[in-house]
Design an enzyme around this catalytic site. Structure first.
Site, mmCIF file in Angstrom:
data_model
loop_
_atom_site.group_PDB
_atom_site.id
_atom_site.type_symbol
_atom_site.label_atom_id
_atom_site.label_comp_id
_atom_site.label_asym_id
_atom_site.label_seq_id
_atom_site.Cartn_x
_atom_site.Cartn_y
_atom_site.Cartn_z
ATOM 1 N N HIS A 61 -5.027 -19.412 71.667
ATOM 2 C CA HIS A 61 -3.999 -20.069 72.468
ATOM 3 C C HIS A 61 -3.110 -21.010 71.647
ATOM 4 O O HIS A 61 -2.585 -21.990 72.157
ATOM 5 C CB HIS A 61 -4.632 -20.838 73.644
ATOM 6 C CG HIS A 61 -4.991 -19.962 74.802
ATOM 7 N ND1 HIS A 61 -6.267 -19.907 75.314
ATOM 8 C CD2 HIS A 61 -4.250 -19.116 75.541
ATOM 9 C CE1 HIS A 61 -6.295 -19.048 76.332
ATOM 10 N NE2 HIS A 61 -5.079 -18.551 76.481
ATOM 11 N N HIS A 121 1.442 -8.537 74.962
ATOM 12 C CA HIS A 121 0.860 -9.528 75.867
ATOM 13 C C HIS A 121 1.119 -9.059 77.293
ATOM 14 O O HIS A 121 2.246 -8.733 77.657
ATOM 15 C CB HIS A 121 1.552 -10.867 75.598
ATOM 16 C CG HIS A 121 1.062 -12.013 76.399
ATOM 17 N ND1 HIS A 121 1.864 -12.669 77.314
ATOM 18 C CD2 HIS A 121 -0.131 -12.657 76.408
ATOM 19 C CE1 HIS A 121 1.186 -13.669 77.845
ATOM 20 N NE2 HIS A 121 -0.025 -13.688 77.328
#
Length: 389
Positions: free
Chosen positions: A191, A291
């Site tokens: 992240h 993604h």
């Protein structure tokens, strides 16, 4: 055919709010797009309506003219808001073109190279906190046939990770690896939270587990740092979900930042921009792995790319979603032998129900990464939204 209206719908989906775009025409079909920009949903919806002057009264078939002029005429170029707005509208225009011609969008982007794409699941772990809880969740998905799974074992860390926290994270990876055995790829999510020495330490510890990739170990604005981490570890890296156009990716590719490239169709300008990025990745023999944790329209659009991109390696998907996903859309997804089948419907392959969208209005949400509730990303009544065969 002329564009007559552009509508936006913000639909809460627990973790965030989906942002859908509907482009209507006078004589032909409407098109659906998605521009879900987590935690900035009203902002991107406003940006979509800022684009109406380029759209109303125009021919929806001229997709590249729309994209070029809107980007050229934006004095402050790029960034997540403009590029997500462009992406949402662009996907809707491709949807219109496919429906008008009676073909799926992948047919317009070069035709199929495959009928299905392997998947890896995200969100399978909710709401696990401890290594044992992650392992229990992992054992439950082991026999469902998913080729891979991804998770973030790093709690609420920022920049640095203490020895105790690093040991706990590695214990989590160790127990999940033991629970799933050798049949699933392991993707470790960072992240974008660590500095260079911490990312390198984590990556060196991960070498023990033969993971498939370590995702976004550094903040996305440090591309030279990503290159350094890649040079200092043997673990494959993936990144790119928070880069927003071909110009940002040019430096990403030139520096050799990662082994797998992960742009998001809802943020990186849309389907054609993604097709260009995939081709650039192909020239460097890099896997293209977009993604894809968002809603049904983004998933449908990403499947169009999975159909026609030779170096598309594996598709991200959320293992479950809100139970009303089946009510807001008519997607017919089939997961067979660990692969998501590519739909053949005209356009991008999904229609939304406006009335159902309005039943789940916008609810403000905040980023969870540094609060301690990172893994609380699925509601307790979450269900599978695809047929598992």
């Amino acid at each position: 055919m002329k564009i007559t209206a552009v509508k936006t719908f913000l639909c809460n989906c627990y973790r965030t709010n989906w942002v859908f775009v509907k482009v209507e025409t006078d004589t032909g079909p409407c098109g659906w797009g998605e521009a879900t920009l987590e935690y900035r949903e009203p902002t991107v919806a406003a940006a979509i309506h800022d684009l109406e002057s380029w759209l109303i009264g125009k021919d929806p078939a001229n997709i590249e003219l729309f994209r070029h002029d809107c980007y050229r005429d934006a004095y402050w170029r790029g960034g997540p808001v403009l590029m997500s707005a462009l992406a949402g509208v662009e996907i809707a225009l491709w949807d219109i073109k496919g429906k008008t011609l009676g073909v799926p969008v992948w047919q317009l982007l070069g035709g199929k190279v495959r009928d299905a794409i392997p998947v890896y699941v995200n969100g399978w772990f909710a709401p696990a906190k401890t290594p044992d809880e992650f392992a229990e969740k992992a054992a439950a998905i082991r026999d469902l046939g998913y080729p891979g799974c991804k998770w973030d074992p790093f709690g609420k860390a920022w920049q640095e990770l203490g020895k105790r926290e690093l040991d706990q994270a590695m214990e989590c990876v160790r127990k999940v690896a033991a629970a799933v055995g050798n049949d699933m790829k392991l993707m470790i999510e960072g992240h974008g939270r660590f500095d260079i020495p911490t990312a390198v330490r984590i990556a060196q510890h991960l070498e023990e587990f033969d993971i498939h990739w370590f995702e976004e170990p550094l903040p996305p604005d440090d591309l030279p740092g990503m290159r350094e981490v890649r040079e200092r570890t043997r673990v494959p890296l993936s990144a790119g979900e928070r880069l927003y156009n071909r110009y940002e990716f040019r430096r990403f590719f030139e520096l050799g930042c990662a082994d797998y490239v992960q742009p998001d169709v809802s943020h990186a300008g849309g389907l054609l921009e993604m097709r260009f990025l995939a081709s650039e990745a192909e020239t460097r023999h890099l896997g293209f792995c977009p993604h894809n944790p968002s809603g049904p329209v983004a998933n449908a659009a990403t499947l169009q790319l999975a159909a026609c991109v030779p170096n598309f390696r594996i598709l991200e998907m959320m293992m479950t979603d809100v139970p009303y996903r089946a009510e807001i859309c008519d997607e017919k997804l089939v997961l067979r032998n660990g692969c998501m089948e590519i739909p053949d419907r005209p356009g991008i392959g999904v229609e939304l129900d406006e009335r159902e969208l309005l039943k789940h209005p916008f609810i403000p949400t905040q980023l969870r990464h540094y609060r301690g509730d990172l893994t609380d990303i699925r509601p307790v009544d979450a269900v599978r939204y695809y047929k598992l065969v």
